[in-house]
Design a protein around this motif. Structure first.
Motif, mmCIF file in Angstrom:
data_model
loop_
_atom_site.group_PDB
_atom_site.id
_atom_site.type_symbol
_atom_site.label_atom_id
_atom_site.label_comp_id
_atom_site.label_asym_id
_atom_site.label_seq_id
_atom_site.Cartn_x
_atom_site.Cartn_y
_atom_site.Cartn_z
ATOM 1 N N PHE A 112 21.288 28.271 22.158
ATOM 2 C CA PHE A 112 21.958 27.165 22.855
ATOM 3 C C PHE A 112 22.748 27.709 24.042
ATOM 4 O O PHE A 112 23.503 28.654 23.884
ATOM 5 N N PRO A 113 22.579 27.123 25.239
ATOM 6 C CA PRO A 113 21.624 26.066 25.552
ATOM 7 C C PRO A 113 20.231 26.640 25.807
ATOM 8 O O PRO A 113 20.088 27.839 26.029
ATOM 9 N N LYS A 114 19.235 25.786 25.800
ATOM 10 C CA LYS A 114 17.860 26.235 25.977
ATOM 11 C C LYS A 114 17.631 26.654 27.420
ATOM 12 O O LYS A 114 18.445 26.376 28.318
ATOM 13 N N ALA A 115 16.507 27.319 27.658
ATOM 14 C CA ALA A 115 16.160 27.799 28.996
ATOM 15 C C ALA A 115 16.132 26.639 29.987
ATOM 16 O O ALA A 115 15.627 25.557 29.689
ATOM 17 N N GLY A 116 16.706 26.878 31.166
ATOM 18 C CA GLY A 116 16.748 25.848 32.194
ATOM 19 C C GLY A 116 17.943 24.926 32.085
ATOM 20 O O GLY A 116 18.108 24.017 32.908
ATOM 21 N N THR A 117 18.792 25.139 31.078
ATOM 22 C CA THR A 117 19.986 24.316 30.884
ATOM 23 C C THR A 117 21.219 25.209 30.925
ATOM 24 O O THR A 117 21.223 26.294 30.371
ATOM 25 N N GLN A 118 22.260 24.732 31.579
ATOM 26 C CA GLN A 118 23.508 25.472 31.671
ATOM 27 C C GLN A 118 24.581 24.802 30.820
ATOM 28 O O GLN A 118 24.657 23.568 30.760
ATOM 29 N N PHE A 119 25.412 25.627 30.167
ATOM 30 C CA PHE A 119 26.514 25.077 29.386
ATOM 31 C C PHE A 119 27.460 24.269 30.273
ATOM 32 O O PHE A 119 28.002 23.257 29.861
ATOM 33 N N SER A 120 27.635 24.707 31.517
ATOM 34 C CA SER A 120 28.514 23.991 32.443
ATOM 35 C C SER A 120 27.991 22.579 32.722
ATOM 36 O O SER A 120 28.775 21.645 32.912
ATOM 37 N N ASP A 121 26.648 22.419 32.726
ATOM 38 C CA ASP A 121 26.074 21.083 32.929
ATOM 39 C C ASP A 121 26.385 20.180 31.739
ATOM 40 O O ASP A 121 26.717 19.002 31.911
ATOM 41 N N LEU A 122 26.270 20.755 30.530
ATOM 42 C CA LEU A 122 26.592 19.982 29.327
ATOM 43 C C LEU A 122 28.070 19.614 29.317
ATOM 44 O O LEU A 122 28.450 18.532 28.891
ATOM 45 N N LEU A 123 28.914 20.526 29.801
ATOM 46 C CA LEU A 123 30.351 20.278 29.865
ATOM 47 C C LEU A 123 30.652 19.047 30.707
ATOM 48 O O LEU A 123 31.499 18.224 30.351
ATOM 49 N N LYS A 124 29.939 18.910 31.822
ATOM 50 C CA LYS A 124 30.151 17.763 32.704
ATOM 51 C C LYS A 124 29.604 16.477 32.094
ATOM 52 O O LYS A 124 30.212 15.412 32.192
ATOM 53 N N GLU A 125 28.443 16.580 31.443
ATOM 54 C CA GLU A 125 27.786 15.393 30.897
ATOM 55 C C GLU A 125 28.433 14.909 29.610
ATOM 56 O O GLU A 125 28.523 13.705 29.363
ATOM 57 N N HIS A 126 28.893 15.844 28.777
ATOM 58 C CA HIS A 126 29.508 15.503 27.489
ATOM 59 C C HIS A 126 30.830 16.266 27.346
ATOM 60 O O HIS A 126 30.938 17.195 26.531
ATOM 61 N N PRO A 127 31.854 15.900 28.119
ATOM 62 C CA PRO A 127 33.099 16.694 28.116
ATOM 63 C C PRO A 127 33.791 16.743 26.766
ATOM 64 O O PRO A 127 34.374 17.759 26.403
ATOM 65 N N GLU A 128 33.734 15.653 25.991
ATOM 66 C CA GLU A 128 34.439 15.642 24.706
ATOM 67 C C GLU A 128 33.786 16.602 23.719
ATOM 68 O O GLU A 128 34.465 17.383 23.051
ATOM 69 N N ILE A 129 32.444 16.579 23.654
ATOM 70 C CA ILE A 129 31.733 17.491 22.760
ATOM 71 C C ILE A 129 31.987 18.934 23.178
ATOM 72 O O ILE A 129 32.290 19.797 22.349
ATOM 73 N N SER A 130 31.885 19.190 24.485
ATOM 74 C CA SER A 130 32.055 20.548 24.979
ATOM 75 C C SER A 130 33.457 21.068 24.714
ATOM 76 O O SER A 130 33.644 22.233 24.346
ATOM 77 N N ALA A 131 34.465 20.205 24.876
ATOM 78 C CA ALA A 131 35.845 20.634 24.635
ATOM 79 C C ALA A 131 36.041 21.023 23.178
ATOM 80 O O ALA A 131 36.740 21.985 22.860
ATOM 81 N N ARG A 132 35.402 20.277 22.277
ATOM 82 C CA ARG A 132 35.531 20.596 20.854
ATOM 83 C C ARG A 132 34.834 21.916 20.524
ATOM 84 O O ARG A 132 35.312 22.703 19.696
ATOM 85 N N ILE A 133 33.692 22.175 21.180
ATOM 86 C CA ILE A 133 33.002 23.446 20.971
ATOM 87 C C ILE A 133 33.870 24.593 21.478
ATOM 88 O O ILE A 133 34.047 25.610 20.804
ATOM 89 N N LEU A 134 34.446 24.433 22.660
ATOM 90 C CA LEU A 134 35.306 25.469 23.227
ATOM 91 C C LEU A 134 36.506 25.728 22.324
ATOM 92 O O LEU A 134 36.908 26.876 22.106
ATOM 93 N N HIS A 135 37.067 24.643 21.790
ATOM 94 C CA HIS A 135 38.211 24.795 20.897
ATOM 95 C C HIS A 135 37.829 25.613 19.669
ATOM 96 O O HIS A 135 38.559 26.520 19.249
ATOM 97 N N LYS A 136 36.661 25.333 19.104
ATOM 98 C CA LYS A 136 36.210 26.054 17.917
ATOM 99 C C LYS A 136 35.958 27.526 18.236
ATOM 100 O O LYS A 136 36.295 28.419 17.447
ATOM 101 N N ILE A 137 35.383 27.788 19.410
ATOM 102 C CA ILE A 137 35.151 29.170 19.816
ATOM 103 C C ILE A 137 36.476 29.919 19.910
ATOM 104 O O ILE A 137 36.624 31.040 19.426
ATOM 105 N N LEU A 138 37.462 29.276 20.520
ATOM 106 C CA LEU A 138 38.762 29.918 20.676
ATOM 107 C C LEU A 138 39.420 30.181 19.327
ATOM 108 O O LEU A 138 40.025 31.231 19.110
#
Length: 345
Positions: A112-138
């Motif tokens: 994750f993410p798959k080829a041709g996809t950037q995590f930053s793009d997902l962050l913009k498209e789904h900010p709430e999901i991405s923020a929760r993932i970042l929180h868990k990583i931290l």
């Protein structure tokens, strides 16, 4: 021997630790943006100096992380087996790999993410999901290094800002649906009883039709902040979705929850929304649904879904709907509710 069944993407994601707090529909989004890759024994997964643009979850096999000492041998300093996740810190910090990863036997990874996809793009498209993932990583990093870096402590400004992004509704500033679900899961896990009250205005469409959608948004702000002040506890008040508001009452029994629900309904009826309607009078009416744990649904999602549907039934019945086990006579009547019309106050 029977062949071992492969994990589905959502199951593997859920088991990895990074995605455990995501809801089912959110896991599907992550799964859609992930892909499986197969590696033979000795094949590199990534090499030192490559871009850290993905994280990896081991479905089967094993991965060894190797680092070359400046003046010494290659050292194996980590091994990852089935269910383990690795590479997330480099993805999070967008830095180059400081070590290499090799499959130590035939291995299948979920990437994750798959080829041709950037995590930053997902962050913009789904900010709430991405923020929760970042929180868990931290949080995972904080656990690993036990406070060596003050930036990733739970009470640090960075963590507080991430929590704000994850748990606060952007329109109203009060707690959101994500906060409610995680709080309910924790209460159920701790076996603590609670009452969930969800209130919906009956005539909100009329307000939108007469004064416009901007007035509707302003009214939602007035409702949310007014309800928070009325309850007097920020941690108990939630904007559930749309114009629905929720109040979580820990330790409340049926009678106590019913009393609060009546007070909330009266509060909405008296709420001044002239700031939203340009100074014109408008009286909100509201219907309320109540569910209790542990008396009712055990699964958090089922409990919340049931309670959210109750105000609609209550509206048809004249006021408050209460999801009661006393009304259940067979499996087909699990969602049957008692109604308490205005005249029955």
């Amino acid at each position: 021997m029977a062949k071992k069944l492969a994990f589905t993407k959502p199951v593997l994601l859920k088991q990895s630790g990074i995605f455990t707090s995501l809801l089912t529909h959110e896991l599907r989004i992550i799964a859609k943006n992930s892909e499986y890759r197969n590696y033979r024994d000795g094949e590199p997964v990534f090499l030192t100096g490559e871009s850290g643009n993905a994280l990896y979850i081991v479905e089967s096999g094993e991965v060894v992380i190797q680092k070359q000492d400046e003046y010494g041998p290659v050292i194996d300093f980590a091994r990852f087996i089935e269910g383990n996740c690795f590479g997330e810190l480099d993805m999070f910090t967008e830095t180059k790999r400081e070590a290499s990863a090799y499959a130590s036997r035939d291995t299948r990874l979920l990437v994750f993410p798959k080829a041709g996809t950037q995590f930053s793009d997902l962050l913009k498209e789904h900010p709430e999901i991405s923020a929760r993932i970042l929180h868990k990583i931290l949080v995972n990093i904080a656990v690993r290094i036990r406070g060596a870096n003050s930036l990733i402590k739970e009470n640090s400004p960075l963590m507080q800002e991430l929590k704000k992004q994850v748990y606060r509704d952007k329109l109203t500033g009060i707690n959101n649906h994500t906060y409610l679900m995680e709080r309910i899961r924790k209460l159920i896990g701790d076996r603590k009883g609670f009452a969930l009250i969800i209130v919906k205005p009956d005539n909100f469409k009329e307000l939108n039709d007469n004064f416009g959608h901007e007035a509707g948004d302003s009214a939602i702000k007035v409702m949310a902040r007014g309800l928070r002040d009325f309850i007097g506890d920020d941690s108990r008040t939630v904007r559930f979705k749309g114009n629905a508001m929720a109040v979580l009452c820990v330790g409340y029994n049926r009678e106590e929850a019913y009393k609060v629900a009546l007070e909330i309904r009266f509060f909405f009826n008296r709420l001044d929304v002239k700031d939203a309607t340009g100074g014109k009078e408008f009286t909100l009416t509201a219907s309320v649904g109540i569910s209790l744990y542990p008396e009712h649904e055990i699964e958090p999602e089922a409990l919340v879904f049931t309670t959210h549907e109750l105000p609609l039934l209550g509206r048809r019945r004249g006021g408050i709907s209460y999801y009661s086990p006393k009304t259940i006579r067979n499996a087909n009547e699990r969602n049957l509710c008692l109604s308490f019309p205005p005249g029955d106050d």
